[in-house]
Design a protein around this motif. Structure first.
Motif, PDB file in Angstrom:
ATOM      1  N   VAL A  74       0.640  -1.155   0.153  1.00  0.00           N
ATOM      2  CA  VAL A  74       0.119  -0.051  -0.021  1.00  0.00           C
ATOM      3  C   VAL A  74       0.839   1.378  -0.024  1.00  0.00           C
ATOM      4  O   VAL A  74       0.592   2.170  -0.725  1.00  0.00           O
ATOM      5  CB  VAL A  74      -0.729   0.008   1.362  1.00  0.00           C
ATOM      6  CG1 VAL A  74      -1.890   1.319   1.123  1.00  0.00           C
ATOM      7  CG2 VAL A  74      -1.889  -1.199   1.240  1.00  0.00           C
ATOM      8  N   TYR A  75       1.937   1.240   0.969  1.00  0.00           N
ATOM      9  CA  TYR A  75       2.817   2.535   1.033  1.00  0.00           C
ATOM     10  C   TYR A  75       4.092   1.877   0.630  1.00  0.00           C
ATOM     11  O   TYR A  75       4.784   1.257   1.304  1.00  0.00           O
ATOM     12  CB  TYR A  75       2.634   3.055   2.374  1.00  0.00           C
ATOM     13  CG  TYR A  75       1.477   3.578   2.705  1.00  0.00           C
ATOM     14  CD1 TYR A  75       0.803   4.708   1.936  1.00  0.00           C
ATOM     15  CD2 TYR A  75       0.657   2.879   3.584  1.00  0.00           C
ATOM     16  CE1 TYR A  75      -0.433   5.353   2.368  1.00  0.00           C
ATOM     17  CE2 TYR A  75      -0.737   3.396   3.851  1.00  0.00           C
ATOM     18  CZ  TYR A  75      -1.135   4.553   3.211  1.00  0.00           C
ATOM     19  OH  TYR A  75      -2.521   5.061   3.526  1.00  0.00           O
ATOM     20  N   LEU A  76       4.595   2.391  -0.611  1.00  0.00           N
ATOM     21  CA  LEU A  76       5.972   1.965  -1.080  1.00  0.00           C
ATOM     22  C   LEU A  76       7.253   2.035  -0.240  1.00  0.00           C
ATOM     23  O   LEU A  76       8.129   1.385   0.014  1.00  0.00           O
ATOM     24  CB  LEU A  76       6.034   2.534  -2.412  1.00  0.00           C
ATOM     25  CG  LEU A  76       7.163   1.870  -3.364  1.00  0.00           C
ATOM     26  CD1 LEU A  76       7.485   0.346  -3.432  1.00  0.00           C
ATOM     27  CD2 LEU A  76       7.223   2.612  -4.859  1.00  0.00           C
ATOM     28  N   ILE A  77       7.418   3.394  -0.106  1.00  0.00           N
ATOM     29  CA  ILE A  77       8.508   3.809   0.797  1.00  0.00           C
ATOM     30  C   ILE A  77       8.901   3.341   2.141  1.00  0.00           C
ATOM     31  O   ILE A  77       9.677   2.638   2.294  1.00  0.00           O
ATOM     32  CB  ILE A  77       8.473   5.672   0.685  1.00  0.00           C
ATOM     33  CG1 ILE A  77       8.797   6.164  -0.362  1.00  0.00           C
ATOM     34  CG2 ILE A  77       9.760   5.884   1.681  1.00  0.00           C
ATOM     35  CD1 ILE A  77       9.995   5.887  -1.125  1.00  0.00           C
ATOM     36  N   PRO A  78       7.837   3.277   2.793  1.00  0.00           N
ATOM     37  CA  PRO A  78       8.012   2.369   4.087  1.00  0.00           C
ATOM     38  C   PRO A  78       8.198   0.860   3.758  1.00  0.00           C
ATOM     39  O   PRO A  78       9.007   0.452   4.686  1.00  0.00           O
ATOM     40  CB  PRO A  78       6.514   2.566   4.832  1.00  0.00           C
ATOM     41  CG  PRO A  78       6.243   3.651   4.213  1.00  0.00           C
ATOM     42  CD  PRO A  78       6.392   3.896   2.760  1.00  0.00           C
ATOM     43  N   TYR A  79       7.682   0.351   2.954  1.00  0.00           N
ATOM     44  CA  TYR A  79       7.900  -0.962   2.415  1.00  0.00           C
ATOM     45  C   TYR A  79       9.502  -1.373   2.276  1.00  0.00           C
ATOM     46  O   TYR A  79       9.978  -1.938   2.621  1.00  0.00           O
ATOM     47  CB  TYR A  79       6.977  -1.420   1.324  1.00  0.00           C
ATOM     48  CG  TYR A  79       7.451  -2.821   0.514  1.00  0.00           C
ATOM     49  CD1 TYR A  79       6.974  -4.213   1.314  1.00  0.00           C
ATOM     50  CD2 TYR A  79       8.111  -2.896  -0.443  1.00  0.00           C
ATOM     51  CE1 TYR A  79       7.628  -5.158   0.998  1.00  0.00           C
ATOM     52  CE2 TYR A  79       8.561  -4.327  -0.959  1.00  0.00           C
ATOM     53  CZ  TYR A  79       7.974  -5.241  -0.198  1.00  0.00           C
ATOM     54  OH  TYR A  79       8.345  -6.634  -0.803  1.00  0.00           O
ATOM     55  N   ILE A  80      10.086  -0.406   1.208  1.00  0.00           N
ATOM     56  CA  ILE A  80      11.388  -0.373   0.847  1.00  0.00           C
ATOM     57  C   ILE A  80      12.466   0.063   2.009  1.00  0.00           C
ATOM     58  O   ILE A  80      13.305  -0.614   2.314  1.00  0.00           O
ATOM     59  CB  ILE A  80      11.711   0.338  -0.336  1.00  0.00           C
ATOM     60  CG1 ILE A  80      10.674  -0.091  -1.454  1.00  0.00           C
ATOM     61  CG2 ILE A  80      13.015   0.531  -0.727  1.00  0.00           C
ATOM     62  CD1 ILE A  80      11.223   0.614  -2.846  1.00  0.00           C
ATOM     63  N   SER A  81      11.870   0.862   2.742  1.00  0.00           N
ATOM     64  CA  SER A  81      12.534   1.270   4.095  1.00  0.00           C
ATOM     65  C   SER A  81      12.792   0.096   5.026  1.00  0.00           C
ATOM     66  O   SER A  81      13.819  -0.002   5.614  1.00  0.00           O
ATOM     67  CB  SER A  81      12.032   2.598   4.530  1.00  0.00           C
ATOM     68  OG  SER A  81      12.073   3.486   3.763  1.00  0.00           O
ATOM     69  N   LYS A  82      11.906  -0.542   5.131  1.00  0.00           N
ATOM     70  CA  LYS A  82      11.694  -1.501   6.170  1.00  0.00           C
ATOM     71  C   LYS A  82      12.750  -2.705   5.515  1.00  0.00           C
ATOM     72  O   LYS A  82      13.929  -3.215   6.503  1.00  0.00           O
ATOM     73  CB  LYS A  82      10.492  -2.325   6.139  1.00  0.00           C
ATOM     74  CG  LYS A  82      10.207  -3.593   7.215  1.00  0.00           C
ATOM     75  CD  LYS A  82       9.083  -4.010   7.520  1.00  0.00           C
ATOM     76  CE  LYS A  82       9.109  -4.898   8.537  1.00  0.00           C
ATOM     77  NZ  LYS A  82       7.817  -5.717   8.693  1.00  0.00           N
ATOM     78  N   ILE A  83      12.896  -3.048   4.317  1.00  0.00           N
ATOM     79  CA  ILE A  83      13.942  -3.860   3.860  1.00  0.00           C
ATOM     80  C   ILE A  83      15.265  -3.132   3.774  1.00  0.00           C
ATOM     81  O   ILE A  83      16.299  -3.985   4.449  1.00  0.00           O
ATOM     82  CB  ILE A  83      13.682  -4.107   2.361  1.00  0.00           C
ATOM     83  CG1 ILE A  83      12.202  -4.947   2.165  1.00  0.00           C
ATOM     84  CG2 ILE A  83      14.756  -5.018   1.763  1.00  0.00           C
ATOM     85  CD1 ILE A  83      11.946  -4.939   0.789  1.00  0.00           C
ATOM     86  N   ALA A  84      15.629  -1.951   3.673  1.00  0.00           N
ATOM     87  CA  ALA A  84      16.592  -1.305   3.713  1.00  0.00           C
ATOM     88  C   ALA A  84      17.243  -1.350   5.077  1.00  0.00           C
ATOM     89  O   ALA A  84      18.418  -1.672   5.298  1.00  0.00           O
ATOM     90  CB  ALA A  84      16.596  -0.063   3.137  1.00  0.00           C
ATOM     91  N   ALA A  85      16.363  -1.122   6.071  1.00  0.00           N
ATOM     92  CA  ALA A  85      16.894  -1.112   7.564  1.00  0.00           C
ATOM     93  C   ALA A  85      17.228  -2.650   7.927  1.00  0.00           C
ATOM     94  O   ALA A  85      18.334  -2.496   8.623  1.00  0.00           O
ATOM     95  CB  ALA A  85      15.691  -0.865   8.468  1.00  0.00           C
ATOM     96  N   HIS A  86      16.797  -3.393   7.503  1.00  0.00           N
ATOM     97  CA  HIS A  86      17.232  -4.848   7.831  1.00  0.00           C
ATOM     98  C   HIS A  86      18.630  -5.090   7.081  1.00  0.00           C
ATOM     99  O   HIS A  86      19.335  -5.726   7.849  1.00  0.00           O
ATOM    100  CB  HIS A  86      16.113  -5.759   7.161  1.00  0.00           C
ATOM    101  CG  HIS A  86      16.508  -7.271   7.309  1.00  0.00           C
ATOM    102  ND1 HIS A  86      17.322  -8.147   6.607  1.00  0.00           N
ATOM    103  CD2 HIS A  86      16.206  -8.235   8.398  1.00  0.00           C
ATOM    104  CE1 HIS A  86      17.813  -9.254   6.986  1.00  0.00           C
ATOM    105  NE2 HIS A  86      16.755  -9.454   8.102  1.00  0.00           N
ATOM    106  N   GLU A  87      18.573  -4.826   5.823  1.00  0.00           N
ATOM    107  CA  GLU A  87      20.017  -4.887   5.301  1.00  0.00           C
ATOM    108  C   GLU A  87      21.095  -4.127   5.804  1.00  0.00           C
ATOM    109  O   GLU A  87      22.379  -4.665   5.713  1.00  0.00           O
ATOM    110  CB  GLU A  87      19.645  -4.567   3.473  1.00  0.00           C
ATOM    111  CG  GLU A  87      19.116  -5.285   2.823  1.00  0.00           C
ATOM    112  CD  GLU A  87      19.572  -6.958   2.859  1.00  0.00           C
ATOM    113  OE1 GLU A  87      20.592  -7.060   2.810  1.00  0.00           O
ATOM    114  OE2 GLU A  87      18.467  -7.536   3.158  1.00  0.00           O
ATOM    115  N   ALA A  88      20.543  -2.802   6.183  1.00  0.00           N
ATOM    116  CA  ALA A  88      21.901  -2.020   7.013  1.00  0.00           C
ATOM    117  C   ALA A  88      22.431  -2.625   8.221  1.00  0.00           C
ATOM    118  O   ALA A  88      23.516  -2.713   8.295  1.00  0.00           O
ATOM    119  CB  ALA A  88      21.120  -0.675   7.128  1.00  0.00           C
ATOM    120  N   PHE A  89      21.234  -3.155   8.988  1.00  0.00           N
ATOM    121  CA  PHE A  89      21.694  -3.813  10.451  1.00  0.00           C
ATOM    122  C   PHE A  89      22.589  -4.904  10.003  1.00  0.00           C
ATOM    123  O   PHE A  89      23.436  -5.141  10.805  1.00  0.00           O
ATOM    124  CB  PHE A  89      20.646  -3.687  11.317  1.00  0.00           C
ATOM    125  CG  PHE A  89      20.395  -2.288  11.771  1.00  0.00           C
ATOM    126  CD1 PHE A  89      21.016  -2.061  12.933  1.00  0.00           C
ATOM    127  CD2 PHE A  89      19.281  -1.662  11.439  1.00  0.00           C
ATOM    128  CE1 PHE A  89      20.771  -0.660  13.371  1.00  0.00           C
ATOM    129  CE2 PHE A  89      18.972  -0.422  12.136  1.00  0.00           C
ATOM    130  CZ  PHE A  89      19.747   0.168  12.884  1.00  0.00           C
TER     131      PHE A  89
END
Length: 202
Positions: A74-89
């Motif tokens: 539904v909301y693209l940026i939060p979806y991608i940001s969640k994946i990015a946060a996981h990858e960053a950590f």
């Protein structure tokens, strides 16, 4: 980016539907429209360009590999940001054993990881890139390393090696082409697309 917004001339949901069907050009549009804000977001977590590029690459590979789920987003940026946060950590824990305790950015389980993703891992891609670099002619390899590892600009490399700036730029272009061909030959089409976009965007 809100639901229903336009991306590259497409309604956001239309674009996600195209990507879910395997449309790589639609994915390229998605990358160009979201990578800028994601870069800023990741910059608050990661402290160097190499880490940022790696995590960006891994994030968009994850998005592509799980593209069948995009029609439910539904909301693209939060979806991608969640994946990015996981990858960053994941990157920080793997490379520096650092854990940052900020609730909004804490690592979350990634149910999308599977055998296919493992085969398309950064480690495998990195090995292919290194093989391509090692196969370069000696001077071209040196120029590429001065650019990518030492962060020197083309004029700086030219001055250091007493070459023309045009020659250095051509050598870098040839090196990048060799890496692309290596990845393409190994069937890394999606990773190849992401790497090319990273080069263009940054």
């Amino acid at each position: 980016m809100s639901k229903g917004s336009l991306v590259g001339g497409h309604n956001e949901q239309e674009l996600l539907a195209l990507i879910a069907e395997g449309d790589e050009l639609a994915f390229a549009q998605l990358f160009k429209s979201t990578a800028g804000s994601l870069k800023i977001y990741l910059g608050k977590i990661l402290k160097n360009r190499e880490a940022l590029l790696e995590v960006l690459q891994e994030t968009y590979i994850k998005v592509w590999l799980n593209r069948d789920k995009l029609t439910e987003v539904v909301y693209l940026i939060p979806y991608i940001s969640k994946i990015a946060a996981h990858e960053a950590f994941t990157y920080l824990n793997k490379n520096a054993h650092i854990i940052l305790y900020e609730p909004s950015l804490h690592p979350v389980a990634d149910p999308g990881i599977n055998d296919v993703e493992e085969k398309l891992s950064y480690k495998e891609t990195y090995q292919l890139v290194q093989e391509a670099i090692n196969e370069l002619p000696a001077q071209r390899k040196l120029i590429y390393q001065l650019s990518r590892l030492d962060g020197l600009k083309s004029p700086e490399i030219a001055a250091k090696l007493q070459l023309s700036t045009g020659y250095v730029r051509n050598a870098l272009s040839a090196a990048q082409q060799a890496i692309r061909e290596k990845l393409a030959a190994a069937g890394k089409l999606m990773i190849l697309i992401v790497l090319i976009l990273l080069e263009l965007f940054f």
